[in-house]
Design an enzyme around this catalytic site. Structure first.
Site, short mmCIF file in Angstrom:
data_model
loop_
_atom_site.label_atom_id
_atom_site.label_comp_id
_atom_site.label_asym_id
_atom_site.label_seq_id
_atom_site.Cartn_x
_atom_site.Cartn_y
_atom_site.Cartn_z
N GLY A 39 -32.50 0.35 20.87
CA GLY A 39 -31.15 -0.11 20.51
C GLY A 39 -31.07 -1.34 19.63
O GLY A 39 -30.13 -1.49 18.86
N ASP A 95 -29.78 -5.11 22.31
CA ASP A 95 -28.50 -4.67 21.75
C ASP A 95 -27.32 -5.12 22.60
O ASP A 95 -26.36 -5.70 22.11
CB ASP A 95 -28.48 -3.14 21.54
CG ASP A 95 -28.83 -2.33 22.79
OD1 ASP A 95 -29.13 -2.92 23.86
OD2 ASP A 95 -28.81 -1.09 22.71
N ASP A 98 -25.46 -5.36 29.77
CA ASP A 98 -24.48 -4.57 30.52
C ASP A 98 -24.61 -4.94 32.01
O ASP A 98 -24.07 -5.96 32.42
CB ASP A 98 -24.76 -3.09 30.24
CG ASP A 98 -23.72 -2.15 30.81
OD1 ASP A 98 -22.54 -2.53 30.89
OD2 ASP A 98 -24.08 -1.01 31.17
N LYS A 126 -21.21 -7.33 27.94
CA LYS A 126 -20.13 -6.75 28.76
C LYS A 126 -20.16 -7.41 30.12
O LYS A 126 -20.64 -6.82 31.10
CB LYS A 126 -20.36 -5.24 28.93
CG LYS A 126 -19.94 -4.38 27.76
CD LYS A 126 -19.77 -2.92 28.16
CE LYS A 126 -21.04 -2.15 28.07
NZ LYS A 126 -20.87 -0.68 28.17
N ASP A 154 -26.70 4.02 20.85
CA ASP A 154 -26.60 5.48 20.81
C ASP A 154 -25.80 6.05 21.96
O ASP A 154 -25.51 5.39 22.95
CB ASP A 154 -28.00 6.08 20.91
CG ASP A 154 -28.58 5.95 22.32
OD1 ASP A 154 -28.57 4.82 22.85
OD2 ASP A 154 -29.01 6.96 22.90
N ARG A 160 -26.62 6.04 16.25
CA ARG A 160 -27.28 4.74 16.04
C ARG A 160 -27.11 4.26 14.60
O ARG A 160 -27.10 3.07 14.32
CB ARG A 160 -28.78 4.84 16.32
CG ARG A 160 -29.14 5.02 17.79
CD ARG A 160 -30.64 4.76 17.97
NE ARG A 160 -31.16 5.30 19.20
CZ ARG A 160 -31.15 4.65 20.37
NH1 ARG A 160 -30.61 3.46 20.46
NH2 ARG A 160 -31.67 5.21 21.46
P1 5GP Z 1 -28.33 -3.04 31.41
O1 5GP Z 1 -29.73 -2.96 31.88
O2 5GP Z 1 -27.84 -4.43 31.08
O3 5GP Z 1 -27.37 -2.30 32.30
O4 5GP Z 1 -28.22 -2.17 30.12
C1 5GP Z 1 -28.86 -2.45 28.99
C2 5GP Z 1 -29.07 -1.17 28.21
O5 5GP Z 1 -28.16 -0.11 28.57
C3 5GP Z 1 -28.81 -1.45 26.77
O6 5GP Z 1 -29.96 -1.97 26.14
C4 5GP Z 1 -28.37 -0.12 26.26
O7 5GP Z 1 -29.49 0.65 25.92
C5 5GP Z 1 -27.66 0.54 27.43
N1 5GP Z 1 -26.20 0.34 27.34
C6 5GP Z 1 -25.42 -0.39 28.14
N2 5GP Z 1 -24.14 -0.35 27.75
C7 5GP Z 1 -24.09 0.45 26.66
C8 5GP Z 1 -23.04 0.89 25.78
O8 5GP Z 1 -21.85 0.56 25.90
N3 5GP Z 1 -23.42 1.70 24.77
C9 5GP Z 1 -24.70 2.10 24.57
N4 5GP Z 1 -24.94 2.91 23.55
N5 5GP Z 1 -25.72 1.70 25.36
C10 5GP Z 1 -25.42 0.88 26.40
MG MG Z 2 -29.87 2.94 25.24
#
Ligand code: 5GP
Ligand code: MG
Length: 169
Positions: A39, A95, A98, A126, A154, A160
């Site tokens: 990402g 990227d 979350d 987020k 993506d 992407r």
């Molecule tokens: P976390 O581990 O913080 O939950 O998520 C990180 C990863 O989840 C990011 O690097 C990404 O790959 C994916 N991700 C989280 N939210 C989104 C989103 O809104 N769109 C996309 N495309 N990927 C997301």
């Molecule tokens: Mg991803």
């Protein structure tokens, strides 16, 4: 959500802040800019071209199992960095922040590698979705808890390549 021009302006501004910070940090060796695949590849490519200090570039690839496209906290390392991270100053570039599971895992991984210094940088944050307490040192844009694509992000490997960032309908 964000157009090409707006992203460019923000990324250039972040690169300015990062360059100033890196120049003032008294790291013996250049900072390693470590991108999280896949990402972060477009964000990192744009960001590093605006840096005004020498850096070394590398990538790490992780995968999180669970629901597709979101993190479950069950993370595996797919490709480790090629550079030896021990003793280095590392700017981790992802990227989007979350739930925070990926960031916590990555920072823990780097600490286990005995890095000297870590800073974290994400294009998007987020905060409303956070499941673990973690924040990035540099954030491009704070976004609402919606699924976004484009500029490296993506859905099922699609979108992407889009130059802007879009909320899926
Ligand atoms: P976390 O581990 O913080 O939950 O998520 C990180 C990863 O989840 C990011 O690097 C990404 O790959 C994916 N991700 C989280 N939210 C989104 C989103 O809104 N769109 C996309 N495309 N990927 C997301
Ligand atoms: Mg991803």
């Amino acid at each position: 959500m964000f157009g090409q021009r707006e992203i460019e302006r923000r990324v250039r501004h972040m690169a300015g802040e990062l360059s100033a910070f890196m120049a003032e940090s008294n790291s013996r060796e250049p900072w390693v800019v470590l991108g999280v695949l896949r990402g972060a590849f477009i964000f990192m490519a744009d960001l590093v071209r605006h840096l005004t200090v020498p850096v070394e570039l590398d990538f790490i690839r992780i995968q999180s199992y669970g629901q597709s496209d979101t993190s479950s906290g069950n993370i595996t390392l797919l490709n480790e960095p090629a550079l030896v991270m021990a003793g280095r100053s590392v700017l981790l570039v992802d990227d989007i922040l979350d739930t925070g599971n990926s960031m916590v895992w990555l920072v823990n991984y780097l600490n286990n590698q005995k890095v000297e210094n870590i800073r974290t940088c994400v294009l998007l944050d987020k905060p409303a979705r956070r499941l673990v307490e973690v924040a990035a040192d540099y954030v491009g844009f704070v976004v609402p808890p919606l699924f976004v694509v484009g500029y490296g992000l993506d859905m099922g490997q699609k979108y992407r390549q889009l130059p802007g960032i879009y909320q899926l309908p």
